[in-house]
Design an enzyme around this catalytic site. Structure first.
Site, PDB file in Angstrom:
ATOM      1  N   HIS A 154      -3.475   7.078   2.861  1.00  0.00           N
ATOM      2  CA  HIS A 154      -3.857   5.819   2.208  1.00  0.00           C
ATOM      3  C   HIS A 154      -5.205   5.394   2.756  1.00  0.00           C
ATOM      4  O   HIS A 154      -5.433   5.427   3.968  1.00  0.00           O
ATOM      5  CB  HIS A 154      -2.783   4.760   2.494  1.00  0.00           C
ATOM      6  CG  HIS A 154      -3.240   3.369   2.195  1.00  0.00           C
ATOM      7  ND1 HIS A 154      -3.816   3.031   0.993  1.00  0.00           N
ATOM      8  CD2 HIS A 154      -3.223   2.227   2.939  1.00  0.00           C
ATOM      9  CE1 HIS A 154      -4.135   1.744   1.009  1.00  0.00           C
ATOM     10  NE2 HIS A 154      -3.787   1.235   2.182  1.00  0.00           N
ATOM     11  N   ASN A 196     -10.137  -0.538  -0.023  1.00  0.00           N
ATOM     12  CA  ASN A 196      -8.681  -0.371   0.042  1.00  0.00           C
ATOM     13  C   ASN A 196      -8.083  -0.876  -1.264  1.00  0.00           C
ATOM     14  O   ASN A 196      -8.114  -2.066  -1.545  1.00  0.00           O
ATOM     15  CB  ASN A 196      -8.161  -1.174   1.238  1.00  0.00           C
ATOM     16  CG  ASN A 196      -6.651  -1.090   1.414  1.00  0.00           C
ATOM     17  OD1 ASN A 196      -5.923  -0.803   0.473  1.00  0.00           O
ATOM     18  ND2 ASN A 196      -6.173  -1.346   2.624  1.00  0.00           N
ATOM     19  N   CYS A 201       0.812  -1.225   0.000  1.00  0.00           N
ATOM     20  CA  CYS A 201       0.000   0.000   0.000  1.00  0.00           C
ATOM     21  C   CYS A 201       0.845   1.275   0.000  1.00  0.00           C
ATOM     22  O   CYS A 201       0.344   2.354  -0.313  1.00  0.00           O
ATOM     23  CB  CYS A 201      -0.947   0.004   1.196  1.00  0.00           C
ATOM     24  SG  CYS A 201      -1.984  -1.450   1.264  1.00  0.00           S
TER      25      CYS A 201
HETATM   26  N1  COA Z   1     -18.133  -9.332   9.340  1.00  0.00           N
HETATM   27  C1  COA Z   1     -18.576  -9.587  10.578  1.00  0.00           C
HETATM   28  N2  COA Z   1     -17.754  -9.878  11.597  1.00  0.00           N
HETATM   29  C2  COA Z   1     -16.439  -9.893  11.338  1.00  0.00           C
HETATM   30  C3  COA Z   1     -15.919  -9.623  10.056  1.00  0.00           C
HETATM   31  C4  COA Z   1     -16.838  -9.343   9.027  1.00  0.00           C
HETATM   32  N3  COA Z   1     -16.429  -9.051   7.784  1.00  0.00           N
HETATM   33  N4  COA Z   1     -14.555  -9.711  10.110  1.00  0.00           N
HETATM   34  C5  COA Z   1     -14.243 -10.013  11.376  1.00  0.00           C
HETATM   35  N5  COA Z   1     -15.373 -10.134  12.111  1.00  0.00           N
HETATM   36  C6  COA Z   1     -15.488 -10.452  13.536  1.00  0.00           C
HETATM   37  C7  COA Z   1     -14.308 -11.231  14.071  1.00  0.00           C
HETATM   38  O1  COA Z   1     -14.461 -12.600  13.817  1.00  0.00           O
HETATM   39  C8  COA Z   1     -14.368 -10.893  15.529  1.00  0.00           C
HETATM   40  O2  COA Z   1     -15.334 -11.692  16.142  1.00  0.00           O
HETATM   41  P1  COA Z   1     -15.145 -12.242  17.635  1.00  0.00           P
HETATM   42  O3  COA Z   1     -15.066 -11.010  18.504  1.00  0.00           O
HETATM   43  O4  COA Z   1     -16.354 -13.056  17.844  1.00  0.00           O
HETATM   44  O5  COA Z   1     -13.858 -13.025  17.609  1.00  0.00           O
HETATM   45  C9  COA Z   1     -14.860  -9.452  15.555  1.00  0.00           C
HETATM   46  O6  COA Z   1     -15.480  -9.229  14.277  1.00  0.00           O
HETATM   47  C10 COA Z   1     -13.768  -8.428  15.763  1.00  0.00           C
HETATM   48  O7  COA Z   1     -12.678  -8.740  14.904  1.00  0.00           O
HETATM   49  P2  COA Z   1     -11.410  -7.816  14.801  1.00  0.00           P
HETATM   50  O8  COA Z   1     -10.449  -8.414  13.831  1.00  0.00           O
HETATM   51  O9  COA Z   1     -10.915  -7.491  16.179  1.00  0.00           O
HETATM   52  O10 COA Z   1     -12.083  -6.511  14.190  1.00  0.00           O
HETATM   53  P3  COA Z   1     -11.460  -5.102  13.914  1.00  0.00           P
HETATM   54  O11 COA Z   1     -12.228  -4.079  14.600  1.00  0.00           O
HETATM   55  O12 COA Z   1      -9.974  -5.100  14.104  1.00  0.00           O
HETATM   56  O13 COA Z   1     -11.739  -4.915  12.368  1.00  0.00           O
HETATM   57  C11 COA Z   1     -10.528  -4.993  10.311  1.00  0.00           C
HETATM   58  C12 COA Z   1     -11.169  -5.799  11.436  1.00  0.00           C
HETATM   59  C13 COA Z   1      -9.876  -5.953   9.332  1.00  0.00           C
HETATM   60  C14 COA Z   1     -11.616  -4.211   9.601  1.00  0.00           C
HETATM   61  C15 COA Z   1      -9.507  -4.005  10.923  1.00  0.00           C
HETATM   62  O14 COA Z   1      -8.660  -4.684  11.817  1.00  0.00           O
HETATM   63  C16 COA Z   1      -8.660  -3.337   9.888  1.00  0.00           C
HETATM   64  O15 COA Z   1      -9.150  -2.621   9.027  1.00  0.00           O
HETATM   65  N6  COA Z   1      -7.319  -3.500   9.964  1.00  0.00           N
HETATM   66  C17 COA Z   1      -6.420  -2.911   9.058  1.00  0.00           C
HETATM   67  C18 COA Z   1      -6.606  -3.472   7.710  1.00  0.00           C
HETATM   68  C19 COA Z   1      -5.714  -2.852   6.700  1.00  0.00           C
HETATM   69  O16 COA Z   1      -5.611  -1.680   6.659  1.00  0.00           O
HETATM   70  N7  COA Z   1      -5.119  -3.692   5.859  1.00  0.00           N
HETATM   71  C20 COA Z   1      -4.334  -3.295   4.782  1.00  0.00           C
HETATM   72  C21 COA Z   1      -3.005  -2.736   5.165  1.00  0.00           C
HETATM   73  S1  COA Z   1      -2.919  -1.141   4.645  1.00  0.00           S
END
Ligand code: COA
Length: 343
Positions: free
Chosen positions: A270, A300, A130
């Site tokens: 980004h 993204n 990214c």
């Molecule tokens: N729909 C519903 N529930 C979901 C889900 C989805 N698409 N994806 C994950 N969950 C659930 C998980 O299973 C978890 O459930 P649990 O509490 O029962 O275990 C819960 O939601 C929380 O998961 P978590 O991973 O802690 O959520 P989060 O708030 O961190 O959000 C992302 C997840 C991926 C959206 C977030 O971490 C993120 O955007 N990270 C950065 C991603 C990024 O920028 N990547 C590219 C690099 S630039």
């Protein structure tokens, strides 16, 4: 629509003793296909509400069969070249930032070069996930300042949806496809890129990676069946490192230019996750009226997200002559960087 008129004549540019490099024009392109949150609700156990609240994303573009990365890169690049009013043969440097190349060999940049007729350019791909566009702009800046290149074409282009596992709800809601391009060239010394920094830390490699398909784990029936060519992401861990790294490096470039967050007219981060954008802006003290976001429409798009955002900022007149723009990115690697520019 108003395009920057910073494209200096050859004579004038030659006379300038201390040149800076700046963005002269931009372009963008997307596949027509769109995947909405409602579509994803039918594919995995997720909801529009979860995706919107946790990421800010409402839809993302998705390439169809027969569509490939350079197709959109060339479209975005042609727009940027036309708007800079230069001929493709004047491009000295062509960088394609991508983690989703058309093929293993040659570089997608060379395929783009041939399509554009940019035959004089040195063309290569840049793999910084990214942060690829910020890395490319940082390199182009130095090449232009050192007079090794007059015009540089920096592209960020991705077809990420080919590497997304649509049974993995933690990654499939995030990524989308698209391409953005910018022509960089010489500008007067008080404008253009004022400071640029790039960094990486391979200790975070496993936070976002795809292990199959390389020389370590070549493509076999077993790696394909195990889905090792798909991106695996530890989103939660990545989130924290991303916020810290983007904030710190933004403050570094501001300090280098003797400026503060109060001086920024437009913050173009980004587009990783709306909550990451808001957390970084909050830590920097940049209020929401000065923050650009288009993640709702595109998701993204990795290296493409910042050039796409810049192009939309120009089109919607959110960027004005001499505005101070701060761009920052974070991606797999981990890689991160920031560019501070007087538009
Ligand atoms: N729909 C519903 N529930 C979901 C889900 C989805 N698409 N994806 C994950 N969950 C659930 C998980 O299973 C978890 O459930 P649990 O509490 O029962 O275990 C819960 O939601 C929380 O998961 P978590 O991973 O802690 O959520 P989060 O708030 O961190 O959000 C992302 C997840 C991926 C959206 C977030 O971490 C993120 O955007 N990270 C950065 C991603 C990024 O920028 N990547 C590219 C690099 S630039």
């Amino acid at each position: 629509m108003r395009w920057p008129t910073k494209n200096l004549g050859k004579e004038r540019a030659r006379k300038m003793a201390n040149i800076n490099a700046g963005v002269l024009s931009t372009g963008r392109a997307f596949p027509e296909g769109v995947l909405t949150n409602a579509d994803l609700e039918m594919m995995v156990d997720t909801s529009d509400d979860w995706i919107t609240t946790r990421t800010g994303i409402k839809q993302r573009h998705k390439a169809g069969e027969g569509e490939y990365t350079s197709l959109f890169a060339v479209r975005a690049a042609r727009q940027a070249i036309e708007r800079a009013r230069i001929d493709p043969s004047e491009v000295d440097l062509l960088i394609c930032a991508t983690v989703t190349p058309d093929q293993l060999l040659p570089a997608t940049a060379c395929l783009i070069q041939a399509e554009l007729g940019a035959h004089r350019a040195a063309a290569f791909d840049l793999v910084a996930a990214c942060s690829g566009f910020i890395y490319g702009v940082t390199l182009a800046n130095q090449m232009i300042r050192a007079k090794q290149a007059r015009y540089a074409l920096v592209i960020g282009a991705e077809i990420l949806t080919r590497y997304v596992d649509y049974t993995d709800r933690t990654t499939c809601v995030i990524f989308g496809d698209g391409a953005g391009a910018a022509i960089l060239g010489p500008v007067e010394s008080e404008r253009g890129i004022l400071a640029a920094r790039i960094r990486s830390d391979g200790r975070f490699a496993e936070q976002l990676h795809a292990t199959g398909g390389g020389t370590r784990l070549g493509t076999t029936a077993q790696t394909l069946n195990s889905g090792l060519h798909f991106y695996k992401m530890r989103g939660n861990e990545l989130f924290k490192v991303a916020v810290r790294s983007m904030t710190d490096i933004s403050l570094e470039v501001l300090k280098e230019a003797n400026l503060t967050p109060d001086d920024i007219h437009l913050f173009v981060p980004h587009q990783a996750n709306q909550r990451i954008t808001e957390a970084v802006a909050d830590k920097l003290g940049v209020d929401s009226s000065r923050v650009f976001s288009n993640i709702a429409m595109h998701g993204n798009t990795s290296s493409a997200s910042i050039p796409i955002a810049l192009d939309e900022c120009v089109e919607t007149e959110r960027l004005h002559d001499r505005d101070l723009v701060l761009m920052t990115s974070f991606g797999g690697g981990a890689t991160w960087g920031a560019v501070l520019m007087r538009w």
